[in-house]
Design an enzyme around this catalytic site. Structure first.
Site, PDB file in Angstrom:
ATOM      1  N   GLU A 120      32.762  10.841  32.243  1.00  0.00           N
ATOM      2  CA  GLU A 120      32.807  11.444  30.996  1.00  0.00           C
ATOM      3  C   GLU A 120      34.051  12.476  30.917  1.00  0.00           C
ATOM      4  O   GLU A 120      34.135  13.350  31.732  1.00  0.00           O
ATOM      5  CB  GLU A 120      31.617  11.784  30.575  1.00  0.00           C
ATOM      6  CG  GLU A 120      30.766  10.693  30.113  1.00  0.00           C
ATOM      7  CD  GLU A 120      29.221  11.058  30.073  1.00  0.00           C
ATOM      8  OE1 GLU A 120      29.125  12.113  29.553  1.00  0.00           O
ATOM      9  OE2 GLU A 120      28.419  10.265  30.140  1.00  0.00           O
TER      10      GLU A 120
ATOM     11  N   GLY B  22      24.650  17.243  37.166  1.00  0.00           N
ATOM     12  CA  GLY B  22      23.566  17.015  36.158  1.00  0.00           C
ATOM     13  C   GLY B  22      24.061  15.632  35.498  1.00  0.00           C
ATOM     14  O   GLY B  22      24.805  14.995  36.292  1.00  0.00           O
TER      15      GLY B  22
ATOM     16  N   PHE C 218      35.067  17.135  44.679  1.00  0.00           N
ATOM     17  CA  PHE C 218      33.551  17.185  44.769  1.00  0.00           C
ATOM     18  C   PHE C 218      33.106  18.040  45.936  1.00  0.00           C
ATOM     19  O   PHE C 218      32.199  18.014  46.361  1.00  0.00           O
ATOM     20  CB  PHE C 218      32.953  16.006  44.826  1.00  0.00           C
ATOM     21  CG  PHE C 218      32.877  15.105  43.476  1.00  0.00           C
ATOM     22  CD1 PHE C 218      31.878  15.112  42.604  1.00  0.00           C
ATOM     23  CD2 PHE C 218      34.206  14.468  43.115  1.00  0.00           C
ATOM     24  CE1 PHE C 218      31.907  14.524  41.441  1.00  0.00           C
ATOM     25  CE2 PHE C 218      34.264  13.850  41.852  1.00  0.00           C
ATOM     26  CZ  PHE C 218      32.962  13.976  41.106  1.00  0.00           C
TER      27      PHE C 218
ATOM     28  N   CYS D 176      24.187  10.077  35.123  1.00  0.00           N
ATOM     29  CA  CYS D 176      24.226   9.199  36.254  1.00  0.00           C
ATOM     30  C   CYS D 176      24.031   9.948  37.765  1.00  0.00           C
ATOM     31  O   CYS D 176      22.764   9.150  38.065  1.00  0.00           O
ATOM     32  CB  CYS D 176      25.908   8.899  36.511  1.00  0.00           C
ATOM     33  SG  CYS D 176      26.294   7.865  35.073  1.00  0.00           S
TER      34      CYS D 176
ATOM     35  N   LYS E  20      19.967  10.425  38.155  1.00  0.00           N
ATOM     36  CA  LYS E  20      18.960   9.218  38.066  1.00  0.00           C
ATOM     37  C   LYS E  20      19.250   8.138  39.441  1.00  0.00           C
ATOM     38  O   LYS E  20      18.611   7.481  39.669  1.00  0.00           O
ATOM     39  CB  LYS E  20      18.948   8.510  36.814  1.00  0.00           C
ATOM     40  CG  LYS E  20      20.051   7.654  36.425  1.00  0.00           C
ATOM     41  CD  LYS E  20      19.899   6.981  35.015  1.00  0.00           C
ATOM     42  CE  LYS E  20      21.139   6.215  34.769  1.00  0.00           C
ATOM     43  NZ  LYS E  20      21.898   5.265  35.466  1.00  0.00           N
TER      44      LYS E  20
ATOM     45  N   ASN F 250      27.986   7.096  43.787  1.00  0.00           N
ATOM     46  CA  ASN F 250      27.379   8.224  43.206  1.00  0.00           C
ATOM     47  C   ASN F 250      26.605   9.118  44.324  1.00  0.00           C
ATOM     48  O   ASN F 250      26.694  10.340  44.129  1.00  0.00           O
ATOM     49  CB  ASN F 250      26.559   7.905  42.158  1.00  0.00           C
ATOM     50  CG  ASN F 250      27.125   7.567  40.876  1.00  0.00           C
ATOM     51  OD1 ASN F 250      28.526   7.763  40.782  1.00  0.00           O
ATOM     52  ND2 ASN F 250      26.507   7.118  39.761  1.00  0.00           N
TER      53      ASN F 250
ATOM     54  N   LEU G 264      33.629   5.330  35.178  1.00  0.00           N
ATOM     55  CA  LEU G 264      34.614   6.120  34.552  1.00  0.00           C
ATOM     56  C   LEU G 264      33.713   7.466  34.489  1.00  0.00           C
ATOM     57  O   LEU G 264      32.424   7.601  34.763  1.00  0.00           O
ATOM     58  CB  LEU G 264      34.765   5.920  33.086  1.00  0.00           C
ATOM     59  CG  LEU G 264      33.442   5.541  32.277  1.00  0.00           C
ATOM     60  CD1 LEU G 264      32.747   6.531  31.682  1.00  0.00           C
ATOM     61  CD2 LEU G 264      33.641   4.626  30.990  1.00  0.00           C
TER      62      LEU G 264
END
Ligand code: NAD
Length: 434
Positions: free
Chosen positions: A156, A261, A253, A264, A267, A212, A154
Site C-alpha cells: 500500500e 501493523g 525492512f 497483512c 494476521k 510476509n 503489492l
C-alpha cells in the site's frame, strides 16, 4: 484483451483491477458492499492510494472499467474471475475463508462457460482445492474451469508502481490452458523484464505467507536489537546501515520502530503459525516474531512515562495514525494500540494524519482529530510520531516547541536527528538510539 472480473473491490481488487483495465482489458469490479460501489460509480475514491483516482477515472471514461454489486453479471460476462476479498483472522488465528467461499458459491451458481478462477486473496495452503470443490458443488451442469493461485505482493502506498513493476509475479497453475491465459494476461508486465514464475498451486499459496513472515521477522529482530542498543549505548540506525550493506542481508525492512501493523503482516504471521501448528509442527520463530511485535507496540508508553510519570489529564499529541505512510489504512496500526494505552492512563489525545483520520475515527473514541500537524500539538505535554509521513521530516520544530506545553518528542520512527532536536530544547526519545 481479456474480460476480467474482480470479486472484492478493496485495496487489492480496486488497484489490480484498475491496473489490468489500464493494460486494455475489460474489467468489472464487483463488491458486495453497495456503499463501496455507489461511491465508485459517483467517481469518489473509497481508499487512498497515490495515483489511483486518476487511473480509475481514465479507465472508467474509456469504458474499460465498471463497478457493480451484480455478481451474476460479474461471473457471466468474464473469462477470468479474480477472488480478492478479505481473509480476516479468526479468534484462533486461522484465516477466515467465509468471504472466499461465498464468492466460490456465487461463481459455481452462475458459471456459463469455461473460466479461470484466480485466487488473489491471501489464503492457507489447500484453499484452491476447497474453492474448486465449492464451485463444482454449485454447478448445475458439467462446465470445465481451472483454479490459479496468484498471491498479491503489492505495498500500500506504492501499489500501482508495484503492479506495473513487480519484483515477480507468482502463478500457481495445474493446467496448460490456465497457464496460457495467465501468460497472455501478464504479458505487459513480462515486457518490463520482470519474472513471471509458474509453480504448483500449493507452493504459490505458501509463498505469500513465507514472504510476509520473512519481512516481519526482520522487523521484529531489529526491534529486539533496538532494546539492546538502548541498554549499551549503541545506535540501531548505524547497526542497520552496516548490516544492510552485506549483500546477503540487504538494506530493506531493517528499521526499528513502533512495530509493524497493517492488514497483512500481523494476521498472516499468526495464520502461518496456526497452519504450522495444525500440522503438528513447531511455529517457534513466527510466534516469537508476533510476540516481539506486540511487545514493541506497547513499549512506547512505559518509556514516555519515565519522563512524564503521570499522563492523567495531560494532552498528548500523536502524529501518524496509519500503519505506514502514503495510505489511509489504519488496520492493526501501532497508533491504535498506543492511543488506547494513553487513554487507559487518562491522557487526552489529539491526533493528526495526512490521510488516515477518517478511517481512524471509526476505530477510536474521544480523540481530538486535527487537520494539520501544528494544531494537534497545541498545549501538548508530549508529541509522539508514529508514522513516517514525509511532511513530518522537515517540519518546523521550533514552532512545534513553541506550541507545546512541555517539549517532549518521541520519535517512534527515528526520522529526526537526535542532536539537532535536543539542541532545540526538546527532551528527545527515539527507538534504539541515545
Ligand atoms: P479489503 O477489506 O480492502 O477489501 C475486501 C473487499 O471485499 C471489501 O470491499 C468487501 O466488501 C468485499 N467483499 C467481501 N465479500 C464479498 C463477496 N462475497 N463478493 C464481493 N465482494 C466481497 O481487503 P484487501 O486489503 O483488498 O485484501 C484482500 C485480500 O488480499 C486479503 O486476503 C489480503 O490479505 C490480501 N492482500 C492484501 C494486501 C494489502 O496491502 N491490502 C496486499 C497483499 C494481499
Amino acid at each position: 484483451m481479456s474480460k476480467i472480473t474482480f470479486f472484492g473491490t478493496g485495496y487489492v481488487g480496486l488497484v489490480t483491477g484498475t491496473c489490468f483495465a489500464d493494460f486494455g482489458n475489460e474489467v468489472i469490479c464487483v463488491d458486495s458492499n453497495p456503499v463501496v460501489i455507489d461511491k465508485l460509480n459517483k467517481g469518489e475514491m473509497t481508499i487512498y492510494e497515490p495515483g489511483l483516482e486518476e487511473l480509475v477515472s481514465r479507465n472508467v471514461d474509456q469504458k474499460r472499467l465498471s463497478f457493480t454489486t451484480d455478481s451474476e453479471k460479474g461471473v457471466k460476462e468474464s473469462d477470468i474471475l479474480f477472488i480478492a476479498v478479505g481473509t480476516p483472522p479468526k479468534d484462533n488465528d486461522q484465516a477466515d475463508l467465509k468471504y472466499v467461499m461465498q464468492v466460490a458459491d456465487t461463481i459455481g451458481k452462475h458459471m456459463n462457460n469455461y473460466k479461470v478462477v484466480v485466487n488473489k486473496s491471501t489464503v492457507p495452503v489447500g484453499t484452491a482445492e476447497r474453492v474448486k470443490r465449492r464451485i463444482s458443488n454449485n454447478l448445475e451442469e458439467k462446465i470445465l474451469f481451472d483454479i490459479v493461485s496468484n498471491p498479491e505482493f503489492l505495498r500500500e502506498g506504492a501499489a500501482i508502481k508495484d503492479f506495473q513493476n513487480p519484483d515477480r509475479v507468482v502463478l500457481g497453475v495445474d493446467s496448460e490452458s490456465a497457464k496460457n491465459l495467465m501468460s497472455d494476461l501478464y504479458a505487459p508486465v513480462a515486457r518490463t523484464q520482470r519474472p513471471i514464475i509458474f509453480t504448483d498451486v500449493k507452493s504459490a499459496e505458501l509463498t505469500k505467507y513465507a514472504a510476509n513472515a520473512m519481512l516481519a521477522t526482520r522487523i521484529s529482530l531489529m526491534n529486539e536489537m533496538s532494546h539492546l542498543c538502548e541498554e549499551v549505548g549503541a545506535d540501531i540506525k548505524e547497526v542497520a546501515e552496516c548490516i544492510g550493506l552485506d549483500s546477503r542481508i540487504g538494506s530493506k525492512f531493517l528499521s526499528a520502530g513502533v512495530g509493524y501493523g497493517g492488514s497483512c503482516f500481523p494476521k498472516d504471521v499468526r495464520a502461518l503459525a496456526y497452519m504450522l501448528e495444525s500440522h503438528d509442527l513447531n511455529a517457534n520463530i513466527v510466534r516469537a516474531v508476533d510476540y516481539v511485535n506486540n511487545r514493541q507496540k506497547k513499549s512506547l508508553v512505559p518509556k514516555l512515562k519515565k519522563h512524564l510519570p503521570s499522563l492523567d489529564g495531560k494532552r498528548i499529541a500523536v502524529w501518524g495514525l496509519t500503519f505506514k505512510p502514503r495510505t489511509d489504512d489504519v488496520r492493526d496500526a501501532p497508533a491504535l494500540t498506543v492511543i488506547n494505552q494513553l487513554q487507559e492512563e487518562y491522557a487526552n489525545v489529539s491526533a493528526y494524519d495526512p490521510e488516515g483520520v477518517e478511517k481512524a475515527k471509526q476505530e477510536l473514541m474521544d480523540v481530538d482529530f486535527h487537520s494539520n500537524s501544528y494544531d494537534a500539538v497545541k498545549g501538548a505535554s508530549a508529541l509522539l510520531v508514529l508514522t513516517e509521513w514525509d511532511e513530518f521530516r522537515n517540519v518546523d520544530l521550533q514552532r512545534v516547541k513553541s506550541l507545546m506545553k512541555q517539549p517532549i518528542l518521541y520519535d517512534g520512527r527515528n526520522i529526526f536527528q537526535p542532536g539537532k532536536v535536543r539542541d532545540l530544547g526538546f527532551t528527545y526519545l527515539s527507538v534504539g538510539r541515545e
